[in-house]
Scaffold this active site. Structure first.
Site, mmCIF file in Angstrom:
data_model
loop_
_atom_site.group_PDB
_atom_site.id
_atom_site.type_symbol
_atom_site.label_atom_id
_atom_site.label_comp_id
_atom_site.label_asym_id
_atom_site.label_seq_id
_atom_site.Cartn_x
_atom_site.Cartn_y
_atom_site.Cartn_z
ATOM 1 C CE1 TYR A 51 6.382 -1.940 -5.924
ATOM 2 C CE2 TYR A 51 6.802 -0.561 -3.997
ATOM 3 C CZ TYR A 51 7.096 -1.678 -4.766
ATOM 4 O OH TYR A 51 8.113 -2.521 -4.387
ATOM 5 C CB SER A 98 0.298 4.430 -4.698
ATOM 6 O OG SER A 98 1.630 4.012 -4.932
ATOM 7 C CG LEU A 99 -0.291 9.702 -1.360
ATOM 8 C CD1 LEU A 99 0.032 10.718 -0.279
ATOM 9 C CD2 LEU A 99 -1.399 10.242 -2.254
ATOM 10 C CG ASP A 143 -0.627 18.820 -1.588
ATOM 11 O OD1 ASP A 143 -0.646 17.986 -0.661
ATOM 12 O OD2 ASP A 143 0.347 19.563 -1.808
ATOM 13 C CB ALA A 144 -3.123 13.484 -0.281
ATOM 14 C CE1 TYR A 183 10.593 4.336 4.018
ATOM 15 C CE2 TYR A 183 9.377 4.145 6.081
ATOM 16 C CZ TYR A 183 9.398 4.302 4.716
ATOM 17 O OH TYR A 183 8.212 4.426 4.028
ATOM 18 C CB SER A 201 9.723 4.519 -6.657
ATOM 19 O OG SER A 201 10.007 4.815 -5.302
ATOM 20 C CE LYS A 213 4.882 3.893 3.888
ATOM 21 N NZ LYS A 213 3.810 4.283 2.931
ATOM 22 C CE1 TYR A 231 10.777 -1.542 2.897
ATOM 23 C CE2 TYR A 231 11.493 0.297 4.283
ATOM 24 C CZ TYR A 231 11.789 -0.821 3.519
ATOM 25 O OH TYR A 231 13.096 -1.206 3.373
HETATM 26 P P1 NAI Z 1 6.543 7.225 -6.122
HETATM 27 O O1 NAI Z 1 7.491 8.374 -6.124
HETATM 28 O O2 NAI Z 1 6.212 6.591 -7.429
HETATM 29 O O3 NAI Z 1 5.156 7.590 -5.435
HETATM 30 C C1 NAI Z 1 4.972 8.515 -4.426
HETATM 31 C C2 NAI Z 1 4.019 9.550 -4.968
HETATM 32 O O4 NAI Z 1 3.505 10.347 -3.929
HETATM 33 C C3 NAI Z 1 4.671 10.506 -5.969
HETATM 34 O O5 NAI Z 1 3.963 10.435 -7.196
HETATM 35 C C4 NAI Z 1 4.480 11.862 -5.318
HETATM 36 O O6 NAI Z 1 4.266 12.868 -6.263
HETATM 37 C C5 NAI Z 1 3.256 11.609 -4.467
HETATM 38 N N1 NAI Z 1 3.014 12.557 -3.386
HETATM 39 C C6 NAI Z 1 3.876 12.972 -2.422
HETATM 40 N N2 NAI Z 1 3.274 13.845 -1.603
HETATM 41 C C7 NAI Z 1 1.993 13.974 -2.045
HETATM 42 C C8 NAI Z 1 0.879 14.755 -1.619
HETATM 43 N N3 NAI Z 1 0.957 15.565 -0.568
HETATM 44 N N4 NAI Z 1 -0.277 14.647 -2.313
HETATM 45 C C9 NAI Z 1 -0.366 13.836 -3.382
HETATM 46 N N5 NAI Z 1 0.651 13.080 -3.835
HETATM 47 C C10 NAI Z 1 1.821 13.160 -3.170
HETATM 48 O O7 NAI Z 1 7.196 6.190 -5.113
HETATM 49 P P2 NAI Z 1 6.729 4.749 -4.577
HETATM 50 O O8 NAI Z 1 7.944 4.243 -3.883
HETATM 51 O O9 NAI Z 1 6.124 3.942 -5.637
HETATM 52 O O10 NAI Z 1 5.664 5.088 -3.456
HETATM 53 C C11 NAI Z 1 4.320 4.648 -3.467
HETATM 54 C C12 NAI Z 1 3.965 4.034 -2.128
HETATM 55 O O11 NAI Z 1 4.694 2.818 -1.968
HETATM 56 C C13 NAI Z 1 4.320 4.918 -0.930
HETATM 57 O O12 NAI Z 1 3.317 4.796 0.051
HETATM 58 C C14 NAI Z 1 5.598 4.262 -0.435
HETATM 59 O O13 NAI Z 1 5.844 4.524 0.934
HETATM 60 C C15 NAI Z 1 5.258 2.815 -0.677
HETATM 61 N N6 NAI Z 1 6.380 1.873 -0.618
HETATM 62 C C16 NAI Z 1 7.480 2.043 -1.419
HETATM 63 C C17 NAI Z 1 8.547 1.166 -1.348
HETATM 64 C C18 NAI Z 1 9.751 1.344 -2.224
HETATM 65 O O14 NAI Z 1 10.778 0.695 -2.004
HETATM 66 N N7 NAI Z 1 9.686 2.155 -3.265
HETATM 67 C C19 NAI Z 1 8.539 0.025 -0.408
HETATM 68 C C20 NAI Z 1 7.314 -0.097 0.357
HETATM 69 C C21 NAI Z 1 6.292 0.810 0.256
#
Ligand code: NAI
Length: 286
Positions: A16, A120-121, A73-74, A182, A222, A190, A172
């Site tokens: 995302y 978005s993490l 690193d958040a 989950y 993703s 969340k 989510y």
């Molecule tokens: P994604 O894998 O593209 O994004 C997650 C990112 O978080 C990755 O780039 C990862 O490197 C980063 N990350 C993890 N730990 C970190 C840290 N400590 N510091 C900095 N960065 C860190 O996956 P996605 O799914 O696009 O996730 C983005 C957001 O969307 C998240 O909040 C996720 O929970 C949310 N989301 C995703 C859904 C899905 O079905 N993919 C549904 C609803 C919400």
């Protein structure tokens, strides 16, 4: 001048964060991203080698430019918080200034201010475990990476956000409805993020007139979602049961994000906005 956005949580072109970057770039924003330190090298080299060029194409045919990629690193607010084993880990030791405070300072030095902050993490080391089997450490790690990380980012970027600025995160529906699978405290994380969205909307609104919202997104294949293991089931479930029976594209979430951070949404703050083909509104599967 165009707006400047900092998007935390972009490490490839599938998630995302990337889609939000594209929608904001298409609307004329300058794009800065924060990339998780262990994923930084591969992301930057892939960008350089043109691996993402096809996904960089914007509606007008031009390519999205990412002005700068910051290691982030958040989970750590400042260098003093970083444990020795992380500091000396070879995936970390090659980069510097990647705690939240340092990234905000670097962005301030480089650009002075931002208009848009996107979170978005998420990360939950025990996401595949049921809540009943989740350890205290696993639960707290999920909250630290997925919920407090947003409080910390907003706290540190708020002072450099311009008037009219706005912030969003991604959540989510497992926060409010039972989504078996989950786990690891991610559902709790969340729920915290959504509650914090309301309180932070109040505090950032009163302090700096900054709006704070979160998008409750439907399932997307993703990298993070694939690690959970049930994403295909969730996508099929949504296609079968949602009011709109189509696969959700990341761009649809990107476009909603662009709306939410734009002046078109100037009275929307503290809200959880569903971008999920309407699945949240269903009471039973049909
Ligand atoms: P994604 O894998 O593209 O994004 C997650 C990112 O978080 C990755 O780039 C990862 O490197 C980063 N990350 C993890 N730990 C970190 C840290 N400590 N510091 C900095 N960065 C860190 O996956 P996605 O799914 O696009 O996730 C983005 C957001 O969307 C998240 O909040 C996720 O929970 C949310 N989301 C995703 C859904 C899905 O079905 N993919 C549904 C609803 C919400």
């Amino acid at each position: 001048r165009g707006k400047r956005a900092f998007i935390a949580g972009v490490a490839d072109d599938n998630g995302y964060g990337w889609a939000i970057a594209k929608s904001l770039a298409a609307a004329g924003a300058e794009i800065l991203v924060g990339t998780w330190v262990p994923a930084l090298n591969i992301f930057e080299s892939s960008l350089r080698r043109g691996k993402f060029d096809e996904s960089r194409v914007l509606p007008d045919g031009s390519l999205m430019e990412i002005t700068k990629v910051y290691p982030l690193d958040a989970v750590y607010d400042k260098m003093e918080d970083v444990p020795e084993d992380v500091k000396t880990n070879k995936r970390y030791s090659g980069s510097t200034k990647w705690t939240v405070q340092e990234v905000a300072e670097s962005v301030k030095q480089d650009f002075g201010s931002i208009d848009i902050l996107v979170h978005s993490l998420a990360n939950g080391p025990e996401v595949t475990k049921p809540l009943l089997e989740t350890s205290r450490n696993g639960y707290l790690a999920a909250l630290s990476a997925s919920s407090y990380s947003y409080i910390s980012l907003l706290k540190h970027f708020l002072p450099i956000m311009n008037q009219g600025g706005s912030s969003i995160s991604l959540t989510y529906i497992a926060s409010e409805r039972i989504i078996p699978g989950y786990g690891g405290g991610m559902s709790s994380a969340k729920a915290a993020l959504e509650s914090d969205t309301r309180v932070l909307a109040f505090e950032a609104g009163r302090k700096r007139k900054i709006r704070v919202n979160t998008i409750s997104a439907g399932p997307l294949r993703s990298r993070a979602a694939k690690a959970i293991g049930f994403i295909d089931t969730m996508i099929d479930y949504s296609s079968a049961n949602a009011p709109l029976q189509k696969e959700l594209s990341a761009d649809e979430v990107g476009n909603a994000a662009a709306f939410l951070v734009s002046p078109l949404a100037s009275a929307i703050t503290g809200a959880v906005i569903y971008v999920d083909n309407g699945l949240n509104a269903m009471g039973v599967g049909v």
